[in-house]
Enzyme design. Structure first.
Site, PDB file in Angstrom:
ATOM      1  N   CYS A 129      15.013   8.446  63.576  1.00  0.00           N
ATOM      2  CA  CYS A 129      13.766   8.622  64.339  1.00  0.00           C
ATOM      3  C   CYS A 129      14.023   8.817  65.836  1.00  0.00           C
ATOM      4  O   CYS A 129      13.422   9.691  66.474  1.00  0.00           O
ATOM      5  CB  CYS A 129      12.841   7.444  64.112  1.00  0.00           C
ATOM      6  N   GLN A 156      12.582   0.438  70.692  1.00  0.00           N
ATOM      7  CA  GLN A 156      12.217   0.797  69.326  1.00  0.00           C
ATOM      8  C   GLN A 156      11.251  -0.173  68.673  1.00  0.00           C
ATOM      9  O   GLN A 156      11.461  -1.393  68.674  1.00  0.00           O
ATOM     10  CB  GLN A 156      13.477   0.993  68.479  1.00  0.00           C
ATOM     11  N   GLY A 160      10.446   0.574  62.712  1.00  0.00           N
ATOM     12  CA  GLY A 160      11.763   1.081  62.330  1.00  0.00           C
ATOM     13  C   GLY A 160      12.392   0.228  61.237  1.00  0.00           C
ATOM     14  O   GLY A 160      13.268   0.688  60.510  1.00  0.00           O
ATOM     15  N   HIS A 242       8.117   4.529  69.071  1.00  0.00           N
ATOM     16  CA  HIS A 242       9.354   4.356  69.833  1.00  0.00           C
ATOM     17  C   HIS A 242       9.205   4.949  71.242  1.00  0.00           C
ATOM     18  O   HIS A 242       8.456   5.933  71.425  1.00  0.00           O
ATOM     19  CB  HIS A 242      10.509   5.087  69.150  1.00  0.00           C
ATOM     20  N   GLN A 315       7.134   6.510  65.415  1.00  0.00           N
ATOM     21  CA  GLN A 315       8.378   6.410  64.642  1.00  0.00           C
ATOM     22  C   GLN A 315       8.199   6.832  63.198  1.00  0.00           C
ATOM     23  O   GLN A 315       9.106   7.379  62.563  1.00  0.00           O
ATOM     24  CB  GLN A 315       8.863   4.947  64.677  1.00  0.00           C
TER      25      GLN A 315
HETATM   26  C1  2RA Z   1      15.054   1.688  63.374  1.00  0.00           C
HETATM   27  N1  2RA Z   1      15.861   3.959  63.608  1.00  0.00           N
HETATM   28  O1  2RA Z   1      14.254   1.941  64.293  1.00  0.00           O
HETATM   29  C2  2RA Z   1      15.965   2.747  62.808  1.00  0.00           C
HETATM   30  C3  2RA Z   1      15.695   3.009  61.365  1.00  0.00           C
HETATM   31  N2  2RA Z   1      14.415   3.541  61.150  1.00  0.00           N
HETATM   32  O2  2RA Z   1      15.166   0.550  62.853  1.00  0.00           O
END
Ligand code: 2RA
EC number: 1.2.1.11
Length: 336
Positions: A129, A156, A160, A242, A315
Protein backbone atom coordinates in the site's frame (compact mmCIF):
# COMPACT_ATOMS: atom_id res chain seq x y z
CA UNK A 1 -17.11 -10.45 -17.34
CA UNK A 2 -16.85 -13.41 -14.98
CA UNK A 3 -15.11 -12.24 -11.81
CA UNK A 4 -13.88 -14.11 -8.75
CA UNK A 5 -12.89 -12.68 -5.36
CA UNK A 6 -10.69 -14.86 -3.16
CA UNK A 7 -10.55 -13.78 0.50
CA UNK A 8 -13.82 -11.87 0.24
CA UNK A 9 -14.40 -11.78 4.03
CA UNK A 10 -11.28 -9.76 4.82
CA UNK A 11 -11.02 -5.94 4.88
CA UNK A 12 -9.60 -5.82 1.33
CA UNK A 13 -11.97 -8.53 0.10
CA UNK A 14 -14.94 -6.52 1.30
CA UNK A 15 -13.45 -3.42 -0.35
CA UNK A 16 -13.20 -5.32 -3.66
CA UNK A 17 -17.01 -5.67 -3.59
CA UNK A 18 -17.49 -1.96 -2.84
CA UNK A 19 -14.96 -0.77 -5.43
CA UNK A 20 -16.22 -3.09 -8.19
CA UNK A 21 -19.68 -1.63 -7.66
CA UNK A 22 -18.50 2.00 -7.33
CA UNK A 23 -16.44 1.62 -10.51
CA UNK A 24 -19.38 0.05 -12.32
CA UNK A 25 -17.06 -2.79 -13.30
CA UNK A 26 -18.72 -4.98 -15.97
CA UNK A 27 -19.70 -8.22 -14.20
CA UNK A 28 -22.03 -10.88 -15.64
CA UNK A 29 -21.09 -13.54 -13.08
CA UNK A 30 -19.48 -13.20 -9.63
CA UNK A 31 -17.85 -16.00 -7.62
CA UNK A 32 -16.80 -15.52 -3.99
CA UNK A 33 -14.23 -17.80 -2.36
CA UNK A 34 -13.01 -18.10 1.20
CA UNK A 35 -11.60 -20.38 3.88
CA UNK A 36 -13.50 -22.92 5.99
CA UNK A 37 -14.18 -20.02 8.36
CA UNK A 38 -16.05 -17.90 5.82
CA UNK A 39 -17.46 -20.53 3.43
CA UNK A 40 -21.26 -20.42 3.51
CA UNK A 41 -21.47 -16.73 4.45
CA UNK A 42 -23.42 -14.54 2.04
CA UNK A 43 -22.60 -11.08 0.76
CA UNK A 44 -24.77 -8.76 -1.29
CA UNK A 45 -23.57 -7.27 -4.56
CA UNK A 46 -25.71 -5.05 -6.80
CA UNK A 47 -28.85 -6.23 -4.98
CA UNK A 48 -28.12 -9.95 -5.24
CA UNK A 49 -26.83 -12.31 -2.52
CA UNK A 50 -23.75 -14.41 -3.21
CA UNK A 51 -22.61 -17.33 -1.04
CA UNK A 52 -18.92 -17.77 -0.25
CA UNK A 53 -17.58 -21.00 -1.72
CA UNK A 54 -14.79 -22.96 -0.07
CA UNK A 55 -11.50 -22.32 -1.90
CA UNK A 56 -10.37 -25.74 -3.20
CA UNK A 57 -7.44 -27.01 -5.24
CA UNK A 58 -9.89 -27.42 -8.14
CA UNK A 59 -9.13 -25.44 -11.34
CA UNK A 60 -12.66 -26.18 -12.61
CA UNK A 61 -13.93 -23.73 -9.97
CA UNK A 62 -12.25 -20.95 -11.96
CA UNK A 63 -13.13 -22.06 -15.49
CA UNK A 64 -14.33 -19.07 -17.50
CA UNK A 65 -13.20 -16.50 -14.93
CA UNK A 66 -11.77 -13.38 -16.57
CA UNK A 67 -10.31 -11.68 -13.46
CA UNK A 68 -9.67 -13.14 -10.01
CA UNK A 69 -9.02 -10.55 -7.30
CA UNK A 70 -7.08 -12.25 -4.52
CA UNK A 71 -6.36 -10.99 -1.01
CA UNK A 72 -5.97 -13.91 1.38
CA UNK A 73 -2.31 -13.80 2.37
CA UNK A 74 0.88 -14.84 0.62
CA UNK A 75 0.65 -18.52 1.51
CA UNK A 76 -2.84 -18.84 -0.02
CA UNK A 77 -1.74 -16.96 -3.16
CA UNK A 78 1.27 -19.25 -3.58
CA UNK A 79 -0.80 -22.40 -2.99
CA UNK A 80 -3.68 -21.52 -5.33
CA UNK A 81 -2.12 -19.37 -8.09
CA UNK A 82 -1.90 -22.29 -10.52
CA UNK A 83 -5.43 -23.44 -9.65
CA UNK A 84 -6.83 -19.95 -10.22
CA UNK A 85 -4.99 -19.28 -13.50
CA UNK A 86 -5.11 -22.80 -15.02
CA UNK A 87 -8.08 -22.03 -17.30
CA UNK A 88 -6.97 -18.51 -18.25
CA UNK A 89 -8.13 -16.28 -15.41
CA UNK A 90 -5.95 -13.22 -14.78
CA UNK A 91 -5.05 -13.31 -11.09
CA UNK A 92 -4.53 -9.86 -9.55
CA UNK A 93 -2.85 -10.64 -6.27
CA UNK A 94 -2.81 -8.22 -3.33
CA UNK A 95 -0.38 -10.35 -1.29
CA UNK A 96 3.41 -10.05 -1.22
CA UNK A 97 3.78 -13.57 -2.66
CA UNK A 98 4.89 -12.71 -6.22
CA UNK A 99 5.73 -9.00 -6.14
CA UNK A 100 9.44 -9.47 -6.80
CA UNK A 101 9.02 -12.51 -9.07
CA UNK A 102 10.61 -11.66 -12.46
CA UNK A 103 7.69 -13.38 -14.25
CA UNK A 104 5.08 -11.32 -12.43
CA UNK A 105 4.49 -7.63 -13.19
CA UNK A 106 4.05 -5.30 -10.22
CA UNK A 107 1.61 -2.63 -11.36
CA UNK A 108 0.21 0.76 -10.47
CA UNK A 109 -1.79 1.69 -13.58
CA UNK A 110 -0.97 5.42 -13.44
CA UNK A 111 2.74 4.54 -13.53
CA UNK A 112 3.38 1.28 -15.42
CA UNK A 113 -0.01 0.01 -16.61
CA UNK A 114 1.40 -1.59 -19.77
CA UNK A 115 3.50 -3.95 -17.62
CA UNK A 116 0.25 -5.77 -16.82
CA UNK A 117 0.29 -7.26 -20.33
CA UNK A 118 3.61 -9.02 -19.67
CA UNK A 119 2.28 -11.63 -17.25
CA UNK A 120 3.41 -15.06 -18.51
CA UNK A 121 2.00 -16.82 -15.42
CA UNK A 122 -1.32 -15.02 -15.61
CA UNK A 123 -0.49 -13.36 -12.29
CA UNK A 124 -0.21 -9.60 -11.74
CA UNK A 125 0.94 -8.34 -8.34
CA UNK A 126 -0.55 -5.39 -6.49
CA UNK A 127 2.19 -3.48 -4.64
CA UNK A 128 2.38 -2.81 -0.94
CA UNK A 129 0.00 0.00 0.00
CA UNK A 130 2.74 2.49 0.89
CA UNK A 131 4.49 1.88 -2.44
CA UNK A 132 1.29 2.28 -4.47
CA UNK A 133 0.48 5.59 -2.81
CA UNK A 134 4.02 6.95 -3.22
CA UNK A 135 4.68 6.04 -6.87
CA UNK A 136 1.54 7.87 -8.04
CA UNK A 137 3.32 11.08 -6.97
CA UNK A 138 6.80 10.01 -8.14
CA UNK A 139 5.73 9.39 -11.74
CA UNK A 140 5.11 13.04 -12.76
CA UNK A 141 8.44 14.13 -11.27
CA UNK A 142 10.35 11.23 -12.83
CA UNK A 143 8.93 12.27 -16.22
CA UNK A 144 10.60 15.69 -15.80
CA UNK A 145 13.96 14.47 -14.47
CA UNK A 146 14.93 10.94 -13.37
CA UNK A 147 14.67 10.45 -9.61
CA UNK A 148 17.99 9.44 -8.06
CA UNK A 149 17.20 9.16 -4.37
CA UNK A 150 14.12 9.00 -2.14
CA UNK A 151 13.73 9.30 1.62
CA UNK A 152 10.29 8.63 3.05
CA UNK A 153 8.74 8.50 6.50
CA UNK A 154 5.41 6.71 6.58
CA UNK A 155 2.52 7.17 9.02
CA UNK A 156 0.59 3.96 8.51
CA UNK A 157 -2.99 3.38 9.59
CA UNK A 158 -4.18 0.45 11.68
CA UNK A 159 -6.03 -0.89 8.63
CA UNK A 160 -2.71 -2.11 7.29
CA UNK A 161 -3.08 -4.86 9.88
CA UNK A 162 -6.54 -5.72 8.57
CA UNK A 163 -9.99 -5.45 10.10
CA UNK A 164 -8.67 -6.77 13.42
CA UNK A 165 -6.07 -4.00 13.44
CA UNK A 166 -8.72 -1.31 13.00
CA UNK A 167 -10.93 -2.94 15.63
CA UNK A 168 -8.05 -3.14 18.12
CA UNK A 169 -7.23 0.57 17.80
CA UNK A 170 -10.83 1.65 18.36
CA UNK A 171 -11.18 -0.83 21.24
CA UNK A 172 -8.02 0.47 22.93
CA UNK A 173 -9.36 4.03 23.05
CA UNK A 174 -12.64 2.79 24.51
CA UNK A 175 -10.89 0.62 27.10
CA UNK A 176 -8.57 3.45 28.12
CA UNK A 177 -11.52 5.84 28.41
CA UNK A 178 -13.05 3.40 30.88
CA UNK A 179 -9.79 3.19 32.82
CA UNK A 180 -9.21 -0.39 31.64
CA UNK A 181 -5.95 -1.99 30.47
CA UNK A 182 -6.01 -1.83 26.64
CA UNK A 183 -6.15 -5.01 24.56
CA UNK A 184 -2.80 -5.44 22.78
CA UNK A 185 -2.88 -8.43 20.42
CA UNK A 186 -2.47 -7.33 16.78
CA UNK A 187 0.28 -4.77 17.38
CA UNK A 188 3.51 -5.11 19.38
CA UNK A 189 2.41 -2.36 21.78
CA UNK A 190 -0.54 -0.15 22.62
CA UNK A 191 -1.22 1.96 19.52
CA UNK A 192 -3.73 4.39 21.02
CA UNK A 193 -1.94 7.64 22.01
CA UNK A 194 1.27 6.06 20.70
CA UNK A 195 3.43 5.52 17.59
CA UNK A 196 5.12 2.18 16.81
CA UNK A 197 8.24 2.46 14.56
CA UNK A 198 8.00 -1.18 13.54
CA UNK A 199 5.89 -2.79 10.80
CA UNK A 200 6.51 -6.40 9.83
CA UNK A 201 9.83 -8.03 10.86
CA UNK A 202 13.33 -6.59 11.29
CA UNK A 203 15.98 -7.73 8.79
CA UNK A 204 19.77 -8.07 9.06
CA UNK A 205 20.28 -4.46 7.90
CA UNK A 206 18.02 -3.26 10.73
CA UNK A 207 15.41 -2.09 8.25
CA UNK A 208 12.01 -3.76 8.50
CA UNK A 209 10.55 -5.92 5.74
CA UNK A 210 7.97 -3.15 5.21
CA UNK A 211 10.74 -0.61 4.63
CA UNK A 212 12.59 -2.89 2.22
CA UNK A 213 9.32 -3.45 0.30
CA UNK A 214 9.37 0.28 -0.50
CA UNK A 215 13.00 -0.05 -1.65
CA UNK A 216 12.53 -3.06 -3.94
CA UNK A 217 8.99 -2.44 -5.18
CA UNK A 218 9.55 1.20 -6.11
CA UNK A 219 12.58 0.24 -8.22
CA UNK A 220 10.56 -2.44 -10.05
CA UNK A 221 7.50 -0.28 -10.74
CA UNK A 222 9.56 2.75 -11.82
CA UNK A 223 11.90 0.55 -13.92
CA UNK A 224 14.75 2.21 -12.00
CA UNK A 225 17.13 -0.51 -10.77
CA UNK A 226 19.60 2.05 -9.43
CA UNK A 227 17.05 4.11 -7.52
CA UNK A 228 17.88 4.54 -3.82
CA UNK A 229 14.93 4.41 -1.44
CA UNK A 230 15.36 4.72 2.32
CA UNK A 231 12.25 4.67 4.49
CA UNK A 232 11.13 4.51 8.08
CA UNK A 233 7.69 2.93 8.34
CA UNK A 234 5.68 3.81 11.44
CA UNK A 235 2.31 2.58 12.67
CA UNK A 236 0.15 5.49 13.84
CA UNK A 237 -3.21 5.64 15.66
CA UNK A 238 -5.24 6.37 12.50
CA UNK A 239 -7.93 3.99 11.26
CA UNK A 240 -7.55 3.53 7.47
CA UNK A 241 -5.55 6.15 5.56
CA UNK A 242 -1.78 6.12 5.22
CA UNK A 243 0.33 9.28 5.13
CA UNK A 244 3.89 9.71 3.86
CA UNK A 245 6.50 12.49 4.13
CA UNK A 246 8.62 12.18 0.98
CA UNK A 247 11.98 13.73 0.02
CA UNK A 248 13.03 13.27 -3.61
CA UNK A 249 16.35 14.02 -5.34
CA UNK A 250 16.33 14.25 -9.12
CA UNK A 251 19.09 14.29 -11.77
CA UNK A 252 18.52 18.00 -12.31
CA UNK A 253 16.73 20.45 -10.00
CA UNK A 254 12.97 20.63 -10.60
CA UNK A 255 11.40 24.01 -9.81
CA UNK A 256 8.30 24.28 -7.64
CA UNK A 257 6.46 25.68 -10.64
CA UNK A 258 7.42 22.68 -12.81
CA UNK A 259 6.47 20.26 -10.04
CA UNK A 260 3.16 21.94 -9.27
CA UNK A 261 2.24 21.95 -12.98
CA UNK A 262 3.12 18.27 -13.31
CA UNK A 263 1.25 17.28 -10.13
CA UNK A 264 -1.82 19.27 -11.16
CA UNK A 265 -2.37 17.09 -14.24
CA UNK A 266 -1.06 13.77 -12.87
CA UNK A 267 -3.44 10.80 -13.00
CA UNK A 268 -4.79 9.64 -9.65
CA UNK A 269 -3.35 12.63 -7.78
CA UNK A 270 -5.22 15.53 -6.13
CA UNK A 271 -3.20 18.51 -4.90
CA UNK A 272 -4.36 20.19 -1.68
CA UNK A 273 -1.61 22.71 -1.03
CA UNK A 274 -2.51 26.12 0.37
CA UNK A 275 -0.53 26.30 3.63
CA UNK A 276 -1.50 29.93 4.24
CA UNK A 277 -5.11 28.72 4.31
CA UNK A 278 -4.12 25.69 6.41
CA UNK A 279 -5.12 23.49 3.45
CA UNK A 280 -3.16 20.25 3.19
CA UNK A 281 -4.05 16.52 3.01
CA UNK A 282 -5.01 14.72 6.21
CA UNK A 283 -5.80 11.00 6.67
CA UNK A 284 -9.20 11.76 8.17
CA UNK A 285 -10.18 13.45 4.87
CA UNK A 286 -8.48 10.85 2.66
CA UNK A 287 -10.19 7.86 4.32
CA UNK A 288 -12.71 6.16 2.04
CA UNK A 289 -11.68 8.14 -1.06
CA UNK A 290 -9.95 7.07 -4.29
CA UNK A 291 -7.16 9.59 -5.03
CA UNK A 292 -3.72 10.09 -3.57
CA UNK A 293 -3.62 13.57 -2.03
CA UNK A 294 -0.48 15.72 -2.18
CA UNK A 295 0.40 18.86 -0.21
CA UNK A 296 3.17 20.67 1.71
CA UNK A 297 5.17 20.86 -1.54
CA UNK A 298 8.42 22.80 -1.18
CA UNK A 299 12.04 22.87 -2.31
CA UNK A 300 14.19 20.72 -0.03
CA UNK A 301 16.43 23.28 1.72
CA UNK A 302 18.87 20.46 2.49
CA UNK A 303 19.32 19.42 -1.16
CA UNK A 304 19.68 21.69 -4.22
CA UNK A 305 18.24 18.86 -6.39
CA UNK A 306 15.52 18.03 -3.88
CA UNK A 307 11.80 18.47 -3.42
CA UNK A 308 9.74 17.41 -0.43
CA UNK A 309 6.00 16.85 -0.07
CA UNK A 310 3.28 15.12 1.99
CA UNK A 311 0.92 12.39 0.78
CA UNK A 312 -2.26 10.82 2.09
CA UNK A 313 -4.10 7.88 0.57
CA UNK A 314 -6.67 5.34 1.67
CA UNK A 315 -4.80 2.15 2.52
CA UNK A 316 -7.64 -0.21 1.64
CA UNK A 317 -8.62 1.57 -1.60
CA UNK A 318 -5.64 2.96 -3.54
CA UNK A 319 -3.39 0.96 -1.25
CA UNK A 320 -5.09 -2.30 -2.20
CA UNK A 321 -8.57 -2.94 -3.66
CA UNK A 322 -8.90 0.11 -5.91
CA UNK A 323 -5.44 -0.33 -7.42
CA UNK A 324 -6.22 -3.98 -8.18
CA UNK A 325 -9.51 -3.11 -9.89
CA UNK A 326 -7.78 -0.29 -11.79
CA UNK A 327 -5.29 -2.83 -13.15
CA UNK A 328 -8.20 -4.84 -14.57
CA UNK A 329 -9.82 -1.68 -15.93
CA UNK A 330 -6.52 -0.69 -17.57
CA UNK A 331 -6.24 -4.11 -19.24
CA UNK A 332 -9.82 -3.90 -20.54
CA UNK A 333 -9.31 -0.36 -21.82
CA UNK A 334 -5.91 -1.03 -23.41
CA UNK A 335 -6.47 -4.60 -24.62
CA UNK A 336 -3.65 -5.50 -27.00
C1 2RA B 1 0.72 -2.43 6.65
N1 2RA B 1 1.57 -2.21 4.40
O1 2RA B 1 0.38 -1.23 6.57
C2 2RA B 1 1.33 -3.15 5.48
C3 2RA B 1 0.49 -4.30 5.03
N2 2RA B 1 -0.76 -3.89 4.55
O2 2RA B 1 0.60 -3.11 7.70
Amino acid sequence: MKVAIVGVSGAVGQEFLRVLDEQNFPIDELLLFGSERSAGRTYSFRGKDYTVRLLREEPEDFRGVDFAFVSAGASVSKKYADVITRHGAVMIDNSSAFRMDPDVPLVVPEVNGDDAFDAPRGVIANPNCTTAIMVVALKPLNDISPIRRIHVATYQAASGAGATGMDELVKQYAELAEGKKPTVEKFAYQLAYNLIPHIDVFLDNDYTKEEMKMFHETRKIMHSPELSVSSTCVRVPVVRAHSEAVWVETERPISIEEARKAFSTAEGLVVIDEPAEKKYPMPLDAAGTDPVFLGRLRKDIANPNGLTFWLCGDQIKKGAALNAVQIAQYMIAHKK
